[in-house]
Every structure is written in C-alpha cells, then in structure tokens.
Write a protein that holds these residues in place. Sequence first.
Motif, PDB file in Angstrom:
ATOM      1  N   GLU A   6       0.837  -1.192   0.000  1.00  0.00           N
ATOM      2  CA  GLU A   6       0.000   0.000   0.000  1.00  0.00           C
ATOM      3  C   GLU A   6       0.874   1.244   0.000  1.00  0.00           C
ATOM      4  O   GLU A   6       2.033   1.211   0.411  1.00  0.00           O
ATOM      5  N   GLY A   7       0.320   2.341  -0.479  1.00  0.00           N
ATOM      6  CA  GLY A   7       0.999   3.616  -0.471  1.00  0.00           C
ATOM      7  C   GLY A   7       0.004   4.740  -0.672  1.00  0.00           C
ATOM      8  O   GLY A   7      -1.149   4.495  -1.030  1.00  0.00           O
ATOM      9  N   ALA A  13       3.580   3.089  -3.635  1.00  0.00           N
ATOM     10  CA  ALA A  13       3.346   1.665  -3.393  1.00  0.00           C
ATOM     11  C   ALA A  13       4.336   0.808  -4.183  1.00  0.00           C
ATOM     12  O   ALA A  13       4.869  -0.178  -3.667  1.00  0.00           O
ATOM     13  N   ILE A  14       4.588   1.199  -5.435  1.00  0.00           N
ATOM     14  CA  ILE A  14       5.526   0.439  -6.273  1.00  0.00           C
ATOM     15  C   ILE A  14       6.948   0.571  -5.740  1.00  0.00           C
ATOM     16  O   ILE A  14       7.703  -0.412  -5.697  1.00  0.00           O
ATOM     17  N   ASP A  15       7.330   1.785  -5.320  1.00  0.00           N
ATOM     18  CA  ASP A  15       8.667   1.993  -4.753  1.00  0.00           C
ATOM     19  C   ASP A  15       8.844   1.156  -3.490  1.00  0.00           C
ATOM     20  O   ASP A  15       9.912   0.579  -3.255  1.00  0.00           O
ATOM     21  N   ARG A  16       7.795   1.084  -2.678  1.00  0.00           N
ATOM     22  CA  ARG A  16       7.860   0.289  -1.451  1.00  0.00           C
ATOM     23  C   ARG A  16       8.021  -1.193  -1.778  1.00  0.00           C
ATOM     24  O   ARG A  16       8.781  -1.904  -1.125  1.00  0.00           O
ATOM     25  N   GLU A  31      -0.590  -5.008 -10.301  1.00  0.00           N
ATOM     26  CA  GLU A  31      -2.044  -4.942 -10.488  1.00  0.00           C
ATOM     27  C   GLU A  31      -2.607  -4.026  -9.411  1.00  0.00           C
ATOM     28  O   GLU A  31      -2.350  -4.207  -8.213  1.00  0.00           O
ATOM     29  N   ILE A  32      -3.355  -3.017  -9.799  1.00  0.00           N
ATOM     30  CA  ILE A  32      -3.969  -2.113  -8.832  1.00  0.00           C
ATOM     31  C   ILE A  32      -5.242  -2.746  -8.291  1.00  0.00           C
ATOM     32  O   ILE A  32      -6.169  -3.028  -9.042  1.00  0.00           O
ATOM     33  N   LEU A  33      -5.285  -2.969  -6.980  1.00  0.00           N
ATOM     34  CA  LEU A  33      -6.463  -3.558  -6.356  1.00  0.00           C
ATOM     35  C   LEU A  33      -7.458  -2.500  -5.908  1.00  0.00           C
ATOM     36  O   LEU A  33      -8.671  -2.696  -5.958  1.00  0.00           O
ATOM     37  N   GLU A  34      -6.942  -1.361  -5.446  1.00  0.00           N
ATOM     38  CA  GLU A  34      -7.817  -0.306  -4.933  1.00  0.00           C
ATOM     39  C   GLU A  34      -7.115   1.028  -5.055  1.00  0.00           C
ATOM     40  O   GLU A  34      -5.906   1.127  -4.850  1.00  0.00           O
ATOM     41  N   SER A  35      -7.872   2.058  -5.397  1.00  0.00           N
ATOM     42  CA  SER A  35      -7.313   3.398  -5.532  1.00  0.00           C
ATOM     43  C   SER A  35      -8.266   4.402  -4.908  1.00  0.00           C
ATOM     44  O   SER A  35      -9.363   4.627  -5.419  1.00  0.00           O
ATOM     45  N   GLN A  36      -7.874   4.983  -3.785  1.00  0.00           N
ATOM     46  CA  GLN A  36      -8.688   5.981  -3.103  1.00  0.00           C
ATOM     47  C   GLN A  36      -7.960   7.309  -3.137  1.00  0.00           C
ATOM     48  O   GLN A  36      -6.807   7.397  -2.730  1.00  0.00           O
ATOM     49  N   LEU A  45      -4.984   6.508  -0.766  1.00  0.00           N
ATOM     50  CA  LEU A  45      -4.516   5.141  -0.556  1.00  0.00           C
ATOM     51  C   LEU A  45      -4.564   4.386  -1.873  1.00  0.00           C
ATOM     52  O   LEU A  45      -5.581   4.399  -2.569  1.00  0.00           O
ATOM     53  N   VAL A  46      -3.462   3.747  -2.222  1.00  0.00           N
ATOM     54  CA  VAL A  46      -3.410   2.868  -3.384  1.00  0.00           C
ATOM     55  C   VAL A  46      -2.911   1.514  -2.902  1.00  0.00           C
ATOM     56  O   VAL A  46      -1.857   1.412  -2.267  1.00  0.00           O
TER      57      VAL A  46
END
Length: 246
Positions: A6-7, A13-16, A31-36, A45-46
Amino acid sequence: MEFEFEGRTEKEAIDRAADELGLEKDDFDVEILESQKSGLFKKGLVRIKVHVRDFGKTPKPDNPVRRVRDDSERDDSYRGNYIGKAVIGELAPQSDFEEKMCSFTSGLIERMGYPGKVSILFREKNKLGIKMESEYSSILIGKKGKNLDALQMLLNIYAGRLGKDDTRIILDTENYRIRREESLVRLAYNVAEKVRESRGSILLEPMNPFDRWLIHTTLNDINDVETKSEGDGLYKQVRVFYRGLR
C-alpha cells in the motif's frame, strides 16, 4: 509469487514493493487492487498486488513482506502495455527461441482446426510479441478475448519450459489488444459519467488483471470517482463509485 503493498500514491506503493522485495521494478508486474483519492479529511490510498515473474529472483528474506499465495499457474496476459514497438521489416523469427515460439503457436492453432500464419509482432527486453493472421481470427479471439488470453497463457508456459521465464509473451491478432484497450478507456469514462449522474456505483463485468488495471488508471485522475476490485480468482470485477468532491 504474489505480494500486496500500500501507499499514498501508485508510485509510492511500487517503490515500497521494489525496496522490500529487493528487486528492480522491471522484475515484477503490478495490479492495482484499490485506488482511493485524498480529500480534506482523508489521505489517499493505493493498494497494489505485485506479481514476481522472474522466479530465479527471490525477495530479501529479512524484509517484512506479506505473501498472498504461491500460484503455480502463471498468467502473463496483463500489466504494462500489451503492445510494444512493432517490428518493421523483421517479421521472421531471428533466434532459436523465436522460431520455437512461432512454430509452437502455428502448430497449436492448426491442431485446433483454425490454421493461420504466425510471425513476430515486436521485440523488447523480456517481452516478445507474436502475431497470428487467420481467417478464423474471431474464433481465436473469443468472447471478450478469453480464447486469446488462454492461448497466450499456454505460450507463456511453453516459454518457461524453454528456460525463458523472464520473457513475457504477448499474443495478438487483428490488433485486438489495441482495440480492446481503446474500448475499455471509452467504457471507463462512460461509466464514470453515469456514476456521477446517479451518485451511486456500477459493477463492471469480470475482467482479467490487465483490463482492470486499465480501468483503475483511466479513472485515477477523476477526483469525484473511485474504483475498487471485487471478487476472487483471476477474473475479478471493478466497481466504480461516486465519492463526491472533497
């Protein structure tokens, strides 16, 4: 192998994921599960799922990684652009690997009863595009591209048996991949408008991971609309819902 991270943004999120797995960003698919989106009283939140496609590389053992599952079935029909740079004037196989992949594809569709011509569509680092030309293209594509995705999965399994686990095979015919992308982008914007008008939500049809990723990213910059994947298995559904301006 698959992991979730998450990020506050997709980049974070990808960097983490890259840092905690100890891998380069080219070594995994996302794959993006959720994008707020962030608001006045709410942080953005991604949530992403990372698919490590080079099984010769393993995450750092000392890092706190949350493992989702070890999937024995590789699905390589998603993430990144489907179509890379087309090969101009070099459609014939130029290596033993390319020759075997084209031969396998040709033999596969011929045994199915839908013969056609097979050639190279594009070449990129860790990615090879294969093109089929057949009078039975509509059958090879199937409803919503499911036949094409299934054939593509078989090609990726075969590539792995040839020792090319790090090379993703993209199979296309009649430019279906590009046409599908354009269609999904239009769908995403149309659904977003309907959600704005109704102030409710719309649940889209089941889609493969790449198609869902395309919906998520297309609508990511629309401030009053959010997306979320729902369901289990490979073909999940995307819900597009209204959140209002904040």
